[in-house]
Design an enzyme around this catalytic site. Sequence first.
Site, PDB file in Angstrom:
ATOM      1  N   LYS A   1      -1.110  10.987  16.681  1.00 39.12           N
ATOM      2  CA  LYS A   1      -1.452  11.083  15.241  1.00 39.12           C
ATOM      3  C   LYS A   1      -2.904  11.508  15.054  1.00 39.12           C
ATOM      4  O   LYS A   1      -3.218  12.332  14.204  1.00 39.12           O
ATOM      5  CB  LYS A   1      -1.256   9.699  14.594  1.00 39.12           C
ATOM      6  CG  LYS A   1      -0.120   9.641  13.641  1.00 39.12           C
ATOM      7  CD  LYS A   1       0.055   8.417  12.796  1.00 39.12           C
ATOM      8  CE  LYS A   1      -0.147   7.060  13.359  1.00 39.12           C
ATOM      9  NZ  LYS A   1       0.414   6.014  12.484  1.00 39.12           N
TER      10      LYS A   1
ATOM     11  N   GLY B   1       6.351   5.431   6.526  1.00 37.96           N
ATOM     12  CA  GLY B   1       7.003   4.588   5.520  1.00 37.96           C
ATOM     13  C   GLY B   1       7.916   3.598   6.199  1.00 37.96           C
ATOM     14  O   GLY B   1       8.418   3.853   7.300  1.00 37.96           O
TER      15      GLY B   1
ATOM     16  N   GLU C   1      -6.897  -2.330  -1.975  1.00 38.15           N
ATOM     17  CA  GLU C   1      -5.564  -1.726  -2.079  1.00 38.15           C
ATOM     18  C   GLU C   1      -4.814  -2.383  -3.231  1.00 38.15           C
ATOM     19  O   GLU C   1      -4.848  -3.606  -3.381  1.00 38.15           O
ATOM     20  CB  GLU C   1      -4.813  -1.963  -0.764  1.00 38.15           C
ATOM     21  CG  GLU C   1      -3.409  -1.404  -0.759  1.00 38.15           C
ATOM     22  CD  GLU C   1      -2.802  -1.429   0.637  1.00 38.15           C
ATOM     23  OE1 GLU C   1      -3.452  -0.916   1.587  1.00 38.15           O
ATOM     24  OE2 GLU C   1      -1.698  -1.975   0.787  1.00 38.15           O
TER      25      GLU C   1
HETATM   26  P1  FAD Z   1       4.442   6.185  12.565  1.00 40.00           P
HETATM   27  O1  FAD Z   1       3.072   6.453  13.020  1.00 40.00           O
HETATM   28  O2  FAD Z   1       5.348   7.347  12.422  1.00 40.00           O
HETATM   29  O3  FAD Z   1       5.082   5.125  13.556  1.00 40.00           O
HETATM   30  C1  FAD Z   1       6.340   4.523  13.259  1.00 40.00           C
HETATM   31  C2  FAD Z   1       6.972   4.031  14.540  1.00 40.00           C
HETATM   32  O4  FAD Z   1       7.403   5.137  15.332  1.00 40.00           O
HETATM   33  C3  FAD Z   1       6.022   3.252  15.453  1.00 40.00           C
HETATM   34  O5  FAD Z   1       6.768   2.262  16.108  1.00 40.00           O
HETATM   35  C4  FAD Z   1       5.513   4.304  16.443  1.00 40.00           C
HETATM   36  O6  FAD Z   1       5.097   3.728  17.673  1.00 40.00           O
HETATM   37  C5  FAD Z   1       6.741   5.165  16.582  1.00 40.00           C
HETATM   38  N1  FAD Z   1       6.436   6.568  16.872  1.00 40.00           N
HETATM   39  C6  FAD Z   1       5.443   7.322  16.337  1.00 40.00           C
HETATM   40  N2  FAD Z   1       5.494   8.576  16.847  1.00 40.00           N
HETATM   41  C7  FAD Z   1       6.560   8.618  17.684  1.00 40.00           C
HETATM   42  C8  FAD Z   1       7.159   9.606  18.501  1.00 40.00           C
HETATM   43  N3  FAD Z   1       6.650  10.864  18.561  1.00 40.00           N
HETATM   44  N4  FAD Z   1       8.256   9.288  19.244  1.00 40.00           N
HETATM   45  C9  FAD Z   1       8.777   8.054  19.207  1.00 40.00           C
HETATM   46  N5  FAD Z   1       8.253   7.050  18.447  1.00 40.00           N
HETATM   47  C10 FAD Z   1       7.170   7.341  17.699  1.00 40.00           C
HETATM   48  N6  FAD Z   1       4.775   1.617   3.750  1.00 40.00           N
HETATM   49  C11 FAD Z   1       5.279   2.083   2.568  1.00 40.00           C
HETATM   50  O7  FAD Z   1       6.494   2.332   2.468  1.00 40.00           O
HETATM   51  N7  FAD Z   1       4.457   2.292   1.496  1.00 40.00           N
HETATM   52  C12 FAD Z   1       3.122   2.073   1.561  1.00 40.00           C
HETATM   53  O8  FAD Z   1       2.405   2.300   0.583  1.00 40.00           O
HETATM   54  C13 FAD Z   1       2.566   1.579   2.779  1.00 40.00           C
HETATM   55  N8  FAD Z   1       1.245   1.346   2.917  1.00 40.00           N
HETATM   56  C14 FAD Z   1       0.723   0.952   4.124  1.00 40.00           C
HETATM   57  C15 FAD Z   1      -0.664   0.783   4.269  1.00 40.00           C
HETATM   58  C16 FAD Z   1      -1.235   0.429   5.491  1.00 40.00           C
HETATM   59  C17 FAD Z   1      -2.738   0.272   5.622  1.00 40.00           C
HETATM   60  C18 FAD Z   1      -0.379   0.235   6.622  1.00 40.00           C
HETATM   61  C19 FAD Z   1      -0.949  -0.133   7.959  1.00 40.00           C
HETATM   62  C20 FAD Z   1       1.004   0.377   6.487  1.00 40.00           C
HETATM   63  C21 FAD Z   1       1.560   0.739   5.242  1.00 40.00           C
HETATM   64  N9  FAD Z   1       2.936   0.914   5.070  1.00 40.00           N
HETATM   65  C22 FAD Z   1       3.458   1.365   3.875  1.00 40.00           C
HETATM   66  C23 FAD Z   1       3.857   0.552   6.150  1.00 40.00           C
HETATM   67  C24 FAD Z   1       4.230   1.709   7.071  1.00 40.00           C
HETATM   68  O9  FAD Z   1       4.920   2.682   6.323  1.00 40.00           O
HETATM   69  C25 FAD Z   1       5.097   1.116   8.167  1.00 40.00           C
HETATM   70  O10 FAD Z   1       4.346   0.353   9.052  1.00 40.00           O
HETATM   71  C26 FAD Z   1       5.990   2.097   8.871  1.00 40.00           C
HETATM   72  O11 FAD Z   1       7.048   1.370   9.488  1.00 40.00           O
HETATM   73  C27 FAD Z   1       5.274   2.905   9.937  1.00 40.00           C
HETATM   74  O12 FAD Z   1       4.421   3.787   9.378  1.00 40.00           O
HETATM   75  P2  FAD Z   1       3.405   4.640  10.295  1.00 40.00           P
HETATM   76  O13 FAD Z   1       2.751   5.585   9.397  1.00 40.00           O
HETATM   77  O14 FAD Z   1       2.599   3.757  11.161  1.00 40.00           O
HETATM   78  O15 FAD Z   1       4.502   5.415  11.195  1.00 40.00           O
END
Ligand code: FAD
Length: 292
Positions: free
Chosen positions: A165, A107, A16
């Site tokens: 998801k 994000g 990455e």
């Molecule tokens: P989600 O899956 O949407 O989850 C976010 C939160 O909401 C979690 O607490 C989850 O439990 C909760 N949630 C999900 N669905 C629901 C629902 N239906 N109702 C209520 N709560 C819910 N961030 C960046 O900005 N840029 C990047 O390039 C980046 N790269 C990353 C790469 C990796 C490998 C990882 C693991 C993370 C990366 N992140 C990046 C960080 C990521 O954006 C954060 O961890 C963010 O806060 C959550 O993203 P997610 O896609 O897991 O969100």
Amino acid sequence: MSIVDIMKERMSFSFEVFPPKPEQPMEPLLDTLSHLYEFQPDFISCTYGAGGTNVGRNVEVCKAIQDSGKSIAVTHFTCIGNTREGVKEQLDHYLELGVNHILALRGDLPAGWEGTRGDFHYASDLVSYIREEFGDKFTIAMAGDPEKHIQCPTEEEDIAHLKIKQDAGADYMMTQLCFDVKAFEVWRDKIQKAGVHLPIDIGLMPVLNKDATIRMALSMNGCSIPKELARIISKYYDDPEGFRKAGMEYTVNQIFEYMNAGIDGLHIYALNKWEAVTDIINMAGIRTQHKN
Ligand code: FAD
């Protein structure tokens, strides 16, 4: 060939990187990439900043990786501030550039934000949309947090959200850093019992700098620091060189522990530091084993 096809055959191996700031030149990163290609990574993913900052540079980097013909480019893509129309336009553009692998993320919300301020509230909404709009044109990764996402009240809820998801159409999972391999194994059992069966690509954070390690684990992600790592932090608290050396050995050991645990992919957060990453991979000897 998609990354999922590779994972069906063997453990994938990837890096990455993050894009340079808008005012910075691209050359240093291109140089880093040329060194990383030497390890024949199956893919290289490119981040962009919280709040969607620097997305333009992300596109340039993904294009450079894809055009190199040396690796698959995976773009990170967040919901932050994005409308449905905006997402469609941006994803069409990635496809035109030949980038058809995406890590679909919510994000990190910028300080003071309650939600994404866009049409998609969670990563699962984005995954569903990509499947609806683009069918199978993209291979979609989703994020997973082996020690629970920092904002989710309970592990059970976080795992239930992972299942949503997955069911929305994700193809594989890329994990947040996790220094505790035992904790990862316990979590993997739990998610599998909850019906989450996607291949797991482990995100491995090299331990190179004390302050960065503490910040990334504790303040950004809420990850635990295992006893052995805590011991290294204490022992080399005021000795950056000593810390770096011990941290690299710790990282090599983590690679072996994860491989012994049986993983589908190893994704090294290269942090744009090819020298340290090269040393770690050579110390572990994994790329030689991997190719044979
Ligand atoms: P989600 O899956 O949407 O989850 C976010 C939160 O909401 C979690 O607490 C989850 O439990 C909760 N949630 C999900 N669905 C629901 C629902 N239906 N109702 C209520 N709560 C819910 N961030 C960046 O900005 N840029 C990047 O390039 C980046 N790269 C990353 C790469 C990796 C490998 C990882 C693991 C993370 C990366 N992140 C990046 C960080 C990521 O954006 C954060 O961890 C963010 O806060 C959550 O993203 P997610 O896609 O897991 O969100």
